[in-house]
Design a protein around this motif. Structure first.
Motif, PDB file in Angstrom:
ATOM      1  N   ALA A  44       0.842  -1.204   0.000  1.00  0.00           N
ATOM      2  CA  ALA A  44       0.000   0.000   0.000  1.00  0.00           C
ATOM      3  C   ALA A  44       0.873   1.248   0.000  1.00  0.00           C
ATOM      4  O   ALA A  44       0.591   2.224  -0.716  1.00  0.00           O
ATOM      5  CB  ALA A  44      -0.930  -0.016   1.204  1.00  0.00           C
ATOM      6  N   ALA A  45       1.943   1.202   0.805  1.00  0.00           N
ATOM      7  CA  ALA A  45       2.856   2.354   0.854  1.00  0.00           C
ATOM      8  C   ALA A  45       3.512   2.572  -0.511  1.00  0.00           C
ATOM      9  O   ALA A  45       3.627   3.703  -1.004  1.00  0.00           O
ATOM     10  CB  ALA A  45       3.921   2.128   1.925  1.00  0.00           C
ATOM     11  N   VAL A  46       3.935   1.470  -1.142  1.00  0.00           N
ATOM     12  CA  VAL A  46       4.552   1.571  -2.469  1.00  0.00           C
ATOM     13  C   VAL A  46       3.536   2.079  -3.487  1.00  0.00           C
ATOM     14  O   VAL A  46       3.839   2.957  -4.314  1.00  0.00           O
ATOM     15  CB  VAL A  46       5.100   0.197  -2.904  1.00  0.00           C
ATOM     16  CG1 VAL A  46       5.526   0.238  -4.379  1.00  0.00           C
ATOM     17  CG2 VAL A  46       6.279  -0.201  -2.035  1.00  0.00           C
ATOM     18  N   GLY A  47       2.315   1.542  -3.445  1.00  0.00           N
ATOM     19  CA  GLY A  47       1.289   1.927  -4.406  1.00  0.00           C
ATOM     20  C   GLY A  47       0.921   3.392  -4.316  1.00  0.00           C
ATOM     21  O   GLY A  47       0.745   4.070  -5.338  1.00  0.00           O
ATOM     22  N   ASN A  51       2.001   5.930  -7.089  1.00  0.00           N
ATOM     23  CA  ASN A  51       0.744   6.185  -7.803  1.00  0.00           C
ATOM     24  C   ASN A  51       0.403   5.013  -8.742  1.00  0.00           C
ATOM     25  O   ASN A  51       0.059   5.202  -9.914  1.00  0.00           O
ATOM     26  CB  ASN A  51       0.851   7.483  -8.616  1.00  0.00           C
ATOM     27  CG  ASN A  51      -0.510   7.937  -9.145  1.00  0.00           C
ATOM     28  OD1 ASN A  51      -1.543   7.690  -8.507  1.00  0.00           O
ATOM     29  ND2 ASN A  51      -0.510   8.585 -10.303  1.00  0.00           N
ATOM     30  N   SER A  52       0.534   3.778  -8.193  1.00  0.00           N
ATOM     31  CA  SER A  52       0.332   2.571  -9.005  1.00  0.00           C
ATOM     32  C   SER A  52      -0.927   1.839  -8.550  1.00  0.00           C
ATOM     33  O   SER A  52      -0.998   1.332  -7.420  1.00  0.00           O
ATOM     34  CB  SER A  52       1.542   1.633  -8.880  1.00  0.00           C
ATOM     35  OG  SER A  52       1.253   0.377  -9.457  1.00  0.00           O
ATOM     36  N   ILE A  53      -1.931   1.769  -9.418  1.00  0.00           N
ATOM     37  CA  ILE A  53      -3.158   1.050  -9.103  1.00  0.00           C
ATOM     38  C   ILE A  53      -2.902  -0.450  -9.003  1.00  0.00           C
ATOM     39  O   ILE A  53      -3.508  -1.159  -8.189  1.00  0.00           O
ATOM     40  CB  ILE A  53      -4.247   1.335 -10.169  1.00  0.00           C
ATOM     41  CG1 ILE A  53      -5.569   0.652  -9.785  1.00  0.00           C
ATOM     42  CG2 ILE A  53      -3.791   0.864 -11.545  1.00  0.00           C
ATOM     43  CD1 ILE A  53      -6.186   1.150  -8.523  1.00  0.00           C
ATOM     44  N   ALA A  54      -1.973  -0.976  -9.819  1.00  0.00           N
ATOM     45  CA  ALA A  54      -1.688  -2.409  -9.795  1.00  0.00           C
ATOM     46  C   ALA A  54      -1.112  -2.819  -8.446  1.00  0.00           C
ATOM     47  O   ALA A  54      -1.495  -3.844  -7.872  1.00  0.00           O
ATOM     48  CB  ALA A  54      -0.723  -2.778 -10.920  1.00  0.00           C
ATOM     49  N   VAL A  55      -0.188  -2.030  -7.912  1.00  0.00           N
ATOM     50  CA  VAL A  55       0.408  -2.343  -6.610  1.00  0.00           C
ATOM     51  C   VAL A  55      -0.639  -2.211  -5.504  1.00  0.00           C
ATOM     52  O   VAL A  55      -0.695  -3.031  -4.573  1.00  0.00           O
ATOM     53  CB  VAL A  55       1.620  -1.430  -6.336  1.00  0.00           C
ATOM     54  CG1 VAL A  55       2.192  -1.720  -4.942  1.00  0.00           C
ATOM     55  CG2 VAL A  55       2.695  -1.643  -7.391  1.00  0.00           C
ATOM     56  N   ALA A 174       1.908 -14.894  -5.920  1.00  0.00           N
ATOM     57  CA  ALA A 174       3.303 -14.632  -6.284  1.00  0.00           C
ATOM     58  C   ALA A 174       3.417 -14.344  -7.782  1.00  0.00           C
ATOM     59  O   ALA A 174       4.167 -13.459  -8.202  1.00  0.00           O
ATOM     60  CB  ALA A 174       4.172 -15.827  -5.900  1.00  0.00           C
ATOM     61  N   VAL A 175       2.650 -15.086  -8.571  1.00  0.00           N
ATOM     62  CA  VAL A 175       2.639 -14.849 -10.018  1.00  0.00           C
ATOM     63  C   VAL A 175       2.077 -13.458 -10.328  1.00  0.00           C
ATOM     64  O   VAL A 175       2.616 -12.725 -11.164  1.00  0.00           O
ATOM     65  CB  VAL A 175       1.806 -15.939 -10.736  1.00  0.00           C
ATOM     66  CG1 VAL A 175       1.691 -15.626 -12.227  1.00  0.00           C
ATOM     67  CG2 VAL A 175       2.433 -17.302 -10.525  1.00  0.00           C
ATOM     68  N   LEU A 176       0.986 -13.085  -9.623  1.00  0.00           N
ATOM     69  CA  LEU A 176       0.395 -11.758  -9.844  1.00  0.00           C
ATOM     70  C   LEU A 176       1.366 -10.645  -9.448  1.00  0.00           C
ATOM     71  O   LEU A 176       1.509  -9.640 -10.164  1.00  0.00           O
ATOM     72  CB  LEU A 176      -0.907 -11.641  -9.039  1.00  0.00           C
ATOM     73  CG  LEU A 176      -2.042 -12.592  -9.430  1.00  0.00           C
ATOM     74  CD1 LEU A 176      -3.270 -12.321  -8.587  1.00  0.00           C
ATOM     75  CD2 LEU A 176      -2.386 -12.448 -10.912  1.00  0.00           C
ATOM     76  N   SER A 177       2.040 -10.820  -8.296  1.00  0.00           N
ATOM     77  CA  SER A 177       3.002  -9.804  -7.860  1.00  0.00           C
ATOM     78  C   SER A 177       4.156  -9.701  -8.850  1.00  0.00           C
ATOM     79  O   SER A 177       4.671  -8.601  -9.125  1.00  0.00           O
ATOM     80  CB  SER A 177       3.539 -10.149  -6.465  1.00  0.00           C
ATOM     81  OG  SER A 177       2.510 -10.088  -5.507  1.00  0.00           O
ATOM     82  N   PHE A 178       4.555 -10.837  -9.395  1.00  0.00           N
ATOM     83  CA  PHE A 178       5.623 -10.815 -10.395  1.00  0.00           C
ATOM     84  C   PHE A 178       5.174 -10.056 -11.647  1.00  0.00           C
ATOM     85  O   PHE A 178       5.967  -9.340 -12.269  1.00  0.00           O
ATOM     86  CB  PHE A 178       6.032 -12.242 -10.768  1.00  0.00           C
ATOM     87  CG  PHE A 178       7.136 -12.304 -11.783  1.00  0.00           C
ATOM     88  CD1 PHE A 178       8.453 -12.077 -11.405  1.00  0.00           C
ATOM     89  CD2 PHE A 178       6.855 -12.564 -13.118  1.00  0.00           C
ATOM     90  CE1 PHE A 178       9.472 -12.114 -12.357  1.00  0.00           C
ATOM     91  CE2 PHE A 178       7.867 -12.595 -14.063  1.00  0.00           C
ATOM     92  CZ  PHE A 178       9.184 -12.368 -13.679  1.00  0.00           C
ATOM     93  N   SER A 179       3.885 -10.192 -12.001  1.00  0.00           N
ATOM     94  CA  SER A 179       3.380  -9.458 -13.166  1.00  0.00           C
ATOM     95  C   SER A 179       3.400  -7.953 -12.909  1.00  0.00           C
ATOM     96  O   SER A 179       3.661  -7.156 -13.823  1.00  0.00           O
ATOM     97  CB  SER A 179       1.964  -9.933 -13.514  1.00  0.00           C
ATOM     98  OG  SER A 179       1.045  -9.545 -12.514  1.00  0.00           O
ATOM     99  N   VAL A 180       3.112  -7.563 -11.658  1.00  0.00           N
ATOM    100  CA  VAL A 180       3.194  -6.141 -11.298  1.00  0.00           C
ATOM    101  C   VAL A 180       4.633  -5.655 -11.428  1.00  0.00           C
ATOM    102  O   VAL A 180       4.912  -4.563 -11.969  1.00  0.00           O
ATOM    103  CB  VAL A 180       2.678  -5.920  -9.859  1.00  0.00           C
ATOM    104  CG1 VAL A 180       2.929  -4.467  -9.428  1.00  0.00           C
ATOM    105  CG2 VAL A 180       1.205  -6.243  -9.769  1.00  0.00           C
ATOM    106  N   LEU A 181       5.570  -6.467 -10.939  1.00  0.00           N
ATOM    107  CA  LEU A 181       6.990  -6.115 -11.035  1.00  0.00           C
ATOM    108  C   LEU A 181       7.421  -6.000 -12.499  1.00  0.00           C
ATOM    109  O   LEU A 181       8.141  -5.061 -12.882  1.00  0.00           O
ATOM    110  CB  LEU A 181       7.830  -7.166 -10.308  1.00  0.00           C
ATOM    111  CG  LEU A 181       9.348  -6.992 -10.348  1.00  0.00           C
ATOM    112  CD1 LEU A 181       9.745  -5.680  -9.670  1.00  0.00           C
ATOM    113  CD2 LEU A 181      10.039  -8.170  -9.678  1.00  0.00           C
ATOM    114  N   ALA A 182       6.945  -6.938 -13.313  1.00  0.00           N
ATOM    115  CA  ALA A 182       7.303  -6.912 -14.732  1.00  0.00           C
ATOM    116  C   ALA A 182       6.762  -5.659 -15.415  1.00  0.00           C
ATOM    117  O   ALA A 182       7.453  -5.028 -16.233  1.00  0.00           O
ATOM    118  CB  ALA A 182       6.763  -8.167 -15.420  1.00  0.00           C
ATOM    119  N   SER A 183       5.513  -5.276 -15.075  1.00  0.00           N
ATOM    120  CA  SER A 183       4.933  -4.080 -15.695  1.00  0.00           C
ATOM    121  C   SER A 183       5.688  -2.827 -15.262  1.00  0.00           C
ATOM    122  O   SER A 183       5.852  -1.887 -16.050  1.00  0.00           O
ATOM    123  CB  SER A 183       3.454  -3.958 -15.332  1.00  0.00           C
ATOM    124  OG  SER A 183       3.281  -3.704 -13.951  1.00  0.00           O
TER     125      SER A 183
END
Length: 391
Positions: A44-47, A51-55, A174-183
């Motif tokens: 939440a702090a990172v998002g 300003n990242s909706i995905a995070v 973990a896969v979803l978080s990795f997709s956020v990292l990739a984006s």
């Protein structure tokens, strides 16, 4: 030593096992609560900072996972209460109700996330990732993988489908978080912002997860076909008894994880006395309970003809008539004929979707034509479990 006395150590051990199971569920869920709250806070702090909706949606997903673990703990505690006058089979099904609440929370979180992602797609805003935010997301991926494996291992140890499912969900997270990292890396490298679309994909997967959980829990509440492996095991144990020629119509009623009650039909020789049948049924009750934890609450007896070659010949002829209708009939059992009184009775197991009145009329007509002097009684059973041994 009586059957009841011999069964007491087995029941005590089984109750101890259920208590251990509850401790594993609570302890594992508490670990999940702490880890998911910490991940949600960091994300939440990172998002907000980036300003990242995905995070942010990934943080919401972690928060819903923590809430799910809270409900799992509450459900396990309530389900572990002892039986009482109003609930003689215990409170185990509360675990299914708590699972339904969790499914509803996950589904709602997914819909909310999808709505927010849609707004970001229509009104895009540039994200601003820092190196710290990328490191936090990467660490979250590793933590979710470790957490998922831990949940699965503990779930298998406790035979808890809820924990195993939570483990699978954590690995998927973990896969979803990795997709956020990739984006985020794509944005930093090319300036192309994909995070709103990634958020929408995450939201869709959350919605699907909620729907799947609802479906599975509804199946538990409505009552599913019993586990075929367990059915075959119990029927095999019964058929292994020298007096029992066949075991049929095994019905399992589930009152929560690890709380199974059963009824069954067994086929016995017509020469056995009531006292011998009584001793046998008590023995198989303790045997099944000791090896599977399933309580045989009801045992119905079929008798079969012994030392009567003509009766055996009649049975074979009736079986040929009935089993000629394989499009309707799965099995015949419980056959008995009294040649002196001219009475015949047997059960048939029919396929689902079969027109039962038509089946009964057809079988009655054909068997009656072959044996016009007999009174014939045919009972219909549904295919509620894996079929038993047919002679």
């Amino acid at each position: 030593m009586s059957n009841e006395q011999s069964a007491q150590p087995v029941r005590a051990a089984y109750q101890q096992e259920m208590l251990k199971r509850g401790h594993i569920i609570v302890r594992t869920s508490m670990v999940g609560i702490v880890v998911n709250i910490l991940l949600a806070a960091f994300k939440a702090a990172v998002g907000i900072t980036a300003n990242s909706i995905a995070v942010l949606l990934d943080a919401v997903n972690n928060l819903s996972d923590a809430l799910s673990s809270v409900i799992t703990v509450a459900g396990a505690k309530l389900a572990g209460r002892k039986p009482d006058r109003e609930h003689p089979f215990g409170h185990g099904r509360i675990e299914y109700l708590s699972a339904m609440v969790i499914a509803a929370i996950v589904f709602y979180a997914g819909l909310t996330a999808l709505w927010e992602s849609g707004k970001k797609i229509l009104e895009p805003e540039s994200a601003d990732y820092s190196m710290l935010s990328l490191v936090i997301i990467a660490v979250a991926v590793v933590v979710k993988i470790v957490l998922g494996r831990y949940f699965k291992r503990q779930g298998n140890a406790a035979e808890s489908a809820a924990l195993v499912a939570s483990g699978a969900d954590a690995l998927f997270d973990a896969v979803l978080s990795f997709s956020v990292l990739a984006s985020a890396l794509v944005f930093l490298g090319t300036g192309i912002s994909l995070e709103a679309y990634v958020g929408a994909i995450i939201a869709l997967f959350i919605v699907k997860s909620g729907i799947d959980m609802m479906r599975d829990t509804l199946n538990d509440i409505l009552g599913e076909r019993p586990d075929p492996v367990l059915v075959r095991r119990i029927k095999g144990m019964l058929a292994a008894e020298p007096e029992i020629r066949g075991a049929y119509d095994l019905m399992l009623n589930n009152y929560g994880p690890g709380r199974n009650y059963a009824s069954v039909h067994i086929e016995l020789p017509d020469t056995m006395t009531v006292e011998e049948v009584d001793r046998l049924t008590r023995r198989i009750h303790d045997k099944v309970y000791q090896e599977t934890g399933v309580r045989l609450m009801g045992v119905t007896v079929y008798s079969y003809n012994t030392n009567d070659n003509e009766a055996i010949a009649i049975r074979k002829q009736v079986y040929r008539i009935v089993l000629a209708h394989r499009e309707w009939i799965l099995q015949v059992h419980g056959f008995y004929v009294n040649r002196q009184k001219k009475e015949m009775r047997f059960d048939v197991v029919v396929r689902f979707g079969t027109d039962i009145p038509v089946v009964l009329q057809t079988l009655q007509r054909e068997v009656q034509a072959a044996f016009p002097a007999y009174d014939i009684l045919i009972d219909v059973d549904m295919d509620i479990s894996a079929l038993g041994h047919n002679s």
